[in-house]
Design a protein around this motif. Structure first.
Motif, mmCIF file in Angstrom:
data_model
loop_
_atom_site.group_PDB
_atom_site.id
_atom_site.type_symbol
_atom_site.label_atom_id
_atom_site.label_comp_id
_atom_site.label_asym_id
_atom_site.label_seq_id
_atom_site.Cartn_x
_atom_site.Cartn_y
_atom_site.Cartn_z
ATOM 1 N N UNK A 113 -11.666 -23.484 25.164
ATOM 2 C CA UNK A 113 -12.577 -22.794 26.407
ATOM 3 C C UNK A 113 -11.929 -22.025 27.411
ATOM 4 N N UNK A 114 -10.734 -22.313 27.435
ATOM 5 C CA UNK A 114 -9.735 -21.191 28.378
ATOM 6 C C UNK A 114 -9.848 -19.897 27.721
ATOM 7 N N UNK A 115 -9.563 -19.977 26.558
ATOM 8 C CA UNK A 115 -9.759 -18.604 25.881
ATOM 9 C C UNK A 115 -10.742 -17.945 25.869
ATOM 10 N N UNK A 116 -11.696 -18.663 25.662
ATOM 11 C CA UNK A 116 -13.161 -18.146 25.439
ATOM 12 C C UNK A 116 -13.589 -17.466 26.932
ATOM 13 N N UNK A 117 -12.982 -18.145 27.883
ATOM 14 C CA UNK A 117 -13.388 -17.586 29.496
ATOM 15 C C UNK A 117 -12.507 -16.250 29.641
ATOM 16 N N UNK A 118 -11.064 -16.561 29.299
ATOM 17 C CA UNK A 118 -10.636 -15.148 29.494
ATOM 18 C C UNK A 118 -10.973 -14.088 28.752
ATOM 19 N N UNK A 119 -11.250 -14.351 27.427
ATOM 20 C CA UNK A 119 -11.959 -13.199 26.889
ATOM 21 C C UNK A 119 -13.310 -12.475 27.165
ATOM 22 N N UNK A 120 -14.259 -13.375 27.795
ATOM 23 C CA UNK A 120 -15.441 -13.431 28.311
ATOM 24 C C UNK A 120 -15.282 -12.397 29.677
ATOM 25 N N UNK A 121 -14.385 -13.023 30.392
ATOM 26 C CA UNK A 121 -14.172 -12.156 31.627
ATOM 27 C C UNK A 121 -13.668 -10.826 31.427
ATOM 28 N N UNK A 122 -12.672 -10.644 30.767
ATOM 29 C CA UNK A 122 -12.112 -9.510 30.220
ATOM 30 C C UNK A 122 -13.223 -8.350 29.716
ATOM 31 N N UNK A 123 -13.934 -8.961 28.889
ATOM 32 C CA UNK A 123 -15.064 -8.189 28.356
ATOM 33 C C UNK A 123 -16.193 -7.702 29.205
ATOM 34 N N UNK A 124 -16.443 -8.570 30.077
ATOM 35 C CA UNK A 124 -17.424 -8.457 31.228
ATOM 36 C C UNK A 124 -16.885 -7.127 32.146
ATOM 37 N N UNK A 125 -15.578 -7.195 32.396
ATOM 38 C CA UNK A 125 -15.099 -6.082 33.287
ATOM 39 C C UNK A 125 -15.131 -4.764 32.472
ATOM 40 N N UNK A 126 -14.814 -4.924 31.100
ATOM 41 C CA UNK A 126 -14.692 -3.659 30.420
ATOM 42 C C UNK A 126 -16.086 -3.042 30.367
ATOM 43 N N UNK A 127 -17.357 -3.600 30.599
ATOM 44 C CA UNK A 127 -18.511 -3.319 30.367
ATOM 45 C C UNK A 127 -19.401 -2.849 31.678
ATOM 46 N N UNK A 128 -18.736 -3.595 32.698
ATOM 47 C CA UNK A 128 -19.440 -3.505 34.060
ATOM 48 C C UNK A 128 -18.583 -2.931 35.189
ATOM 49 N N UNK A 129 -18.985 -1.519 35.452
ATOM 50 C CA UNK A 129 -18.343 -0.609 36.314
ATOM 51 C C UNK A 129 -18.091 -1.207 37.587
ATOM 52 N N UNK A 130 -19.462 -1.847 38.054
ATOM 53 C CA UNK A 130 -19.482 -2.284 39.508
ATOM 54 C C UNK A 130 -18.542 -3.699 39.722
ATOM 55 N N UNK A 131 -18.559 -4.614 38.660
ATOM 56 C CA UNK A 131 -17.738 -5.604 38.881
ATOM 57 C C UNK A 131 -16.415 -5.166 38.734
#
Length: 171
Positions: A113-131
């Motif tokens: 779960x820790x790795x899944x969260x790390x990757x999800x947060x990274x990927x979200x930032x890569x796709x969301x300029x406002x965040x």
């Protein structure tokens, strides 16, 4: 530029050199550890284009079985990493390289779960300029406020990170 001395917090503007450094290190790790590992991920802020970061390359390694982490120690030591154990951060084998520290490895069992969260947060930032921009501003503010306290710097980012993860369905 890579390397963060102990007891310091400062950020460097994102550079393509970080991606090149990760690719080099990933190749070395894969060549050394081979079938002991499933995947090598560039994680942390150096993995996010246009995001300032502490000058440390964060690497996430997936293992088929968590116990294989101890079998990776000698190989990673040959690459200059020091094994810091499993008690530094939750559910992972942790390694660091350099003084000042230039690289760190977080080694997880696949499906963690820790790795899944790390990757999800990274990927979200890569796709969301406002965040990305909001996180950038927060990091700059906190790095100035806590320039000598990495733990406080990290802790005060938690609320922002958790709000993103909550919006992605991680509770």
């Amino acid at each position: 530029m890579l390397g963060l001395p102990k007891g310091k917090v400062f950020l460097i503007a994102w550079t393509a050199e970080w991606e090149k450094e990760f690719i080099w290190e990933k190749t070395q790790i894969e060549n050394e550890l081979g079938e002991l590992i499933l995947a090598v991920h560039h994680i942390g802020s150096t993995a996010v284009k246009n995001l300032s970061a502490k000058p440390i390359i964060d690497i996430g390694i997936e293992l088929k079985d968590y116990q294989h982490g101890s079998e990776c120690v000698q190989g990673l030591e040959r690459l200059g990493y020091a094994y810091r154990g499993t008690n530094i951060l939750p559910d992972r084998h942790y390694f660091s390289k350099g003084e000042p520290k230039t690289h760190q490895i977080h080694m997880f069992q696949t499906g963690s779960l820790y790795l899944e969260k790390i990757l999800a947060f990274r990927d979200y930032l890569l796709k969301n300029d406002a965040a990305l921009n909001e996180y950038q501003e927060l990091k700059v503010k906190l790095s100035q406020k806590h320039e000598k306290d990495k733990l406080l710097y990290t802790d005060e980012k938690t609320e922002f990170i958790n709000s993103i993860l909550d919006s992605l369905g991680f509770n």
